[in-house]
Design an enzyme around this catalytic site. Structure first.
Site, PDB file in Angstrom:
ATOM      1  N   GLU A 129       0.829  -1.192   0.000  1.00  0.00           N
ATOM      2  CA  GLU A 129       0.000   0.000   0.000  1.00  0.00           C
ATOM      3  C   GLU A 129       0.866   1.245   0.000  1.00  0.00           C
ATOM      4  O   GLU A 129       1.746   1.386   0.851  1.00  0.00           O
ATOM      5  CB  GLU A 129      -0.913   0.045   1.231  1.00  0.00           C
ATOM      6  CG  GLU A 129      -1.997  -1.010   1.264  1.00  0.00           C
ATOM      7  CD  GLU A 129      -2.895  -0.890   2.487  1.00  0.00           C
ATOM      8  OE1 GLU A 129      -3.893  -1.614   2.541  1.00  0.00           O
ATOM      9  OE2 GLU A 129      -2.591  -0.054   3.377  1.00  0.00           O
ATOM     10  N   CYS A 130       0.626   2.137  -0.928  1.00  0.00           N
ATOM     11  CA  CYS A 130       1.236   3.464  -0.972  1.00  0.00           C
ATOM     12  C   CYS A 130       2.762   3.384  -0.931  1.00  0.00           C
ATOM     13  O   CYS A 130       3.394   3.189  -1.963  1.00  0.00           O
ATOM     14  CB  CYS A 130       0.686   4.332   0.156  1.00  0.00           C
ATOM     15  SG  CYS A 130       0.909   6.105  -0.124  1.00  0.00           S
ATOM     16  N   ALA A 131       3.387   3.504   0.229  1.00  0.00           N
ATOM     17  CA  ALA A 131       4.845   3.394   0.310  1.00  0.00           C
ATOM     18  C   ALA A 131       5.321   2.064  -0.237  1.00  0.00           C
ATOM     19  O   ALA A 131       6.363   1.986  -0.903  1.00  0.00           O
ATOM     20  CB  ALA A 131       5.303   3.565   1.755  1.00  0.00           C
TER      21      ALA A 131
ATOM     22  N   LEU B  13       3.867   0.342  -2.589  1.00  0.00           N
ATOM     23  CA  LEU B  13       3.794   0.467  -4.040  1.00  0.00           C
ATOM     24  C   LEU B  13       5.052   1.143  -4.586  1.00  0.00           C
ATOM     25  O   LEU B  13       5.647   0.680  -5.569  1.00  0.00           O
ATOM     26  CB  LEU B  13       2.554   1.281  -4.420  1.00  0.00           C
ATOM     27  CG  LEU B  13       2.455   1.780  -5.864  1.00  0.00           C
ATOM     28  CD1 LEU B  13       2.280   0.615  -6.825  1.00  0.00           C
ATOM     29  CD2 LEU B  13       1.301   2.782  -6.005  1.00  0.00           C
TER      30      LEU B  13
ATOM     31  N   SER C 285      -1.169  -0.763  -4.562  1.00  0.00           N
ATOM     32  CA  SER C 285      -1.864   0.455  -4.967  1.00  0.00           C
ATOM     33  C   SER C 285      -1.639   1.534  -3.919  1.00  0.00           C
ATOM     34  O   SER C 285      -1.077   1.289  -2.853  1.00  0.00           O
ATOM     35  CB  SER C 285      -3.367   0.201  -5.130  1.00  0.00           C
ATOM     36  OG  SER C 285      -4.012   0.177  -3.877  1.00  0.00           O
TER      37      SER C 285
END
Length: 508
Positions: free
Chosen positions: A369-371, A373, A481
């Site tokens: 998630e986020c980081a 990704l 994502s």
């Protein structure tokens, strides 16, 4: 019925001093020998890190959007089990919710918890007007009980006297008056406060200063009496054990009304592999897969319930630090790489080539998630990353944040095409993808212009009043994502990750 004394610490607006007062109160009550349960309204990861330092317990989030209204009280009771008092820090202004409603606001959560509210008011540059502000907040929604006020940034004894005199006329007691103190300071950067995990020694000292500040500035006995006035809750604590509902998970449909906690008419039934279908260890016992969760200074974002759900699903959970560890944990069958600040540590992450190579070659499922990704991309600000996601990431000047309603477009270890998820996005980076997206998302409550923080979020609409977009990357092993999920609201995620870690080949 379950009784737990509790308070919600709220404010008229961000920047009023909620975190100062809430964190200091948690630490001051703990210093009295009380077991304090810390909570945060909304999806924020950073404040709960300071709450954990203040209380010695995991900071836990309460978010009707991410978790579902029906789970807020059970999750609260789960976190507060065995505690003497609970302190809930609000988010933004008391009534600021999703779009033009108060859904997922501090007031919404206070109503769900039936908890009294302590309003923290920045008294700087005003005196008698403080009473008008408090009167407005106390009467705006009579379902929310404002039980007291803490004045923040009081300039002098005379200033405090004027504020108290004005508030005496409206019947809302003053429970504290916090003087301006430049020594009480927590550094910030592009996404808010610097996480406590990145400045452990300094953070501990900062929390100690907050405890002393609140202890000398607030009436702790009065605050405890107010907390004790909260009625018993008619609910059972949330249980992470998937045995209670093994095999079938209800996922809220995208178009279900957010005000209906059951969403009965809009639920899909998602089949989850039974946990007892896993391979057996020698001797007939079931092998427990190992799920390795990224940690350290670069990956500090995570919800406590995720680890609990993974363990309840049958996994052993271990951590690894992509900044320092050159090998993944022995026996790792799945990876979880959550949020954080890899952009701050891009050089160090790039320099750890042995671990990057292991992640690049990893043969089990990866949830990012986020980081996470960004770390899985080919590059981050021109520095080599793991290359599991075909794309390049870079910092931008634009803040992207908000709740998301998302529909999965790809089959991955954690998603099936057409499934709906509720999440949150919060970053200042962008990824140029070279392949199809994992999610299509929408924010149907957006009216254009600016988001709740005043940040310009520009175009990208799919019809009047609707923002939409695509995000992420997915394949037979990778689910990555920008979307932050709370797995208590999407319980199939942890179960699927553990199941696929036992036999990832079934997804190929």
């Amino acid at each position: 019925m379950v009784t737990i004394p509790r308070l919600v610490v709220a404010a008229p607006a961000s920047g009023s001093g909620k975190t100062t007062v809430a964190t200091g109160l948690m630490a001051a009550l703990r210093a009295r020998g009380l077991r304090v349960s810390p909570h945060k309204v909304g999806p924020d990861y950073i404040d709960p890190g300071y709450h954990a330092l203040a209380t010695g317990r995991p900071g836990r989030n309460l978010d009707p959007w991410l978790q579902g209204e029906e789970r807020v009280v059970p999750l609260f009771l789960h976190g507060a089990a065995g505690c003497d008092v609970a302190v809930v820090e609000g988010v933004m202004g008391l009534f600021d919710g999703k779009g033009d409603t108060d859904f997922a606001s501090t007031a919404h959560v206070a109503r769900l918890l039936d908890a009294p509210v302590v309003l923290v008011v920045d008294a700087a540059r005003q005196s008698r007007s403080v009473a008008a502000v408090v009167h407005g907040f106390a009467t705006f929604d009579t379902r929310v009980r404002v039980g007291g006020v803490v004045l923040n940034r009081v300039g002098s004894a005379r200033h405090e006297e004027l504020c108290r005199a004005a508030l005496a006329g409206i019947g809302v007691p003053v429970l504290g008056a916090v003087r301006r103190d430049d020594a009480v300071f927590t550094p910030s950067r592009h996404l808010g406060l610097v996480p406590a995990a990145e400045r452990r020694g300094e953070a501990v000292a900062a929390v100690d200063r907050l405890a002393a500040l609140v202890a000398r500035s607030c009436d702790l006995d009065a605050l405890l009496r107010l907390a004790g006035s909260a009625p018993a809750l008619n609910a059972s604590p949330w249980d992470p054990d998937p045995a209670a509902g093994r095999g079938v998970v209800a996922v809220p449909a995208l178009d279900a009304s957010p005000r209906d906690p059951d969403h009965a008419a809009g639920r899909e039934v998602v089949a989850v592999p039974a946990l007892d279908a896993s391979p057996r260890a020698p001797g007939g016992g079931r092998a427990r897969p190992v799920v390795a969760v990224a940690g350290g200074a670069a990956f500090t974002f995570g919800y406590a319930e995720h680890v609990e759900l993974l363990r309840a699903a049958g996994a052993d959970v271990v951590t690894f630090d992509p900044l320092r560890d050159e090998r993944l944990p022995d026996g790792a069958g799945a990876l979880v790489i959550g949020g954080g600040f890899p952009e701050v540590y891009a050089a160090e992450l790039a320099a750890n080539e042995p671990l990057r190579d292991q992640v690049a070659a990893f043969g089990g499922p990866i949830a990012a998630e986020c980081a996470g990704l960004l770390y899985l991309c080919e590059e981050l600000d021109g520095r080599r990353m793991c290359g599991r996601v075909p794309g390049r990431a870079s910092m931008t000047s634009r803040l992207t944040l908000g709740y998301r309603e998302a529909v999965a477009l790809a089959r991955t270890p954690l998603t099936r095409p057409g499934e709906r998820f509720r999440g949150h996005e919060f970053h200042r980076t962008a990824v140029a993808h070279a392949s199809g997206p994992l999610f299509r998302w929408a924010d149907p409550h957006h009216e254009g212009g600016t988001d709740r923080s005043g940040t310009d979020i520009g175009a990208g609409r799919a019809g009047a009043g609707v923002r939409s977009g695509v995000d992420g990357y997915g394949d037979a092993l990778v689910t990555a994502s920008y979307l932050h999920l709370h797995w208590a609201g999407s319980p199939a995620v942890a179960q699927r990750l553990v199941s696929s870690s036992r036999s990832p080949s079934v997804l190929r």
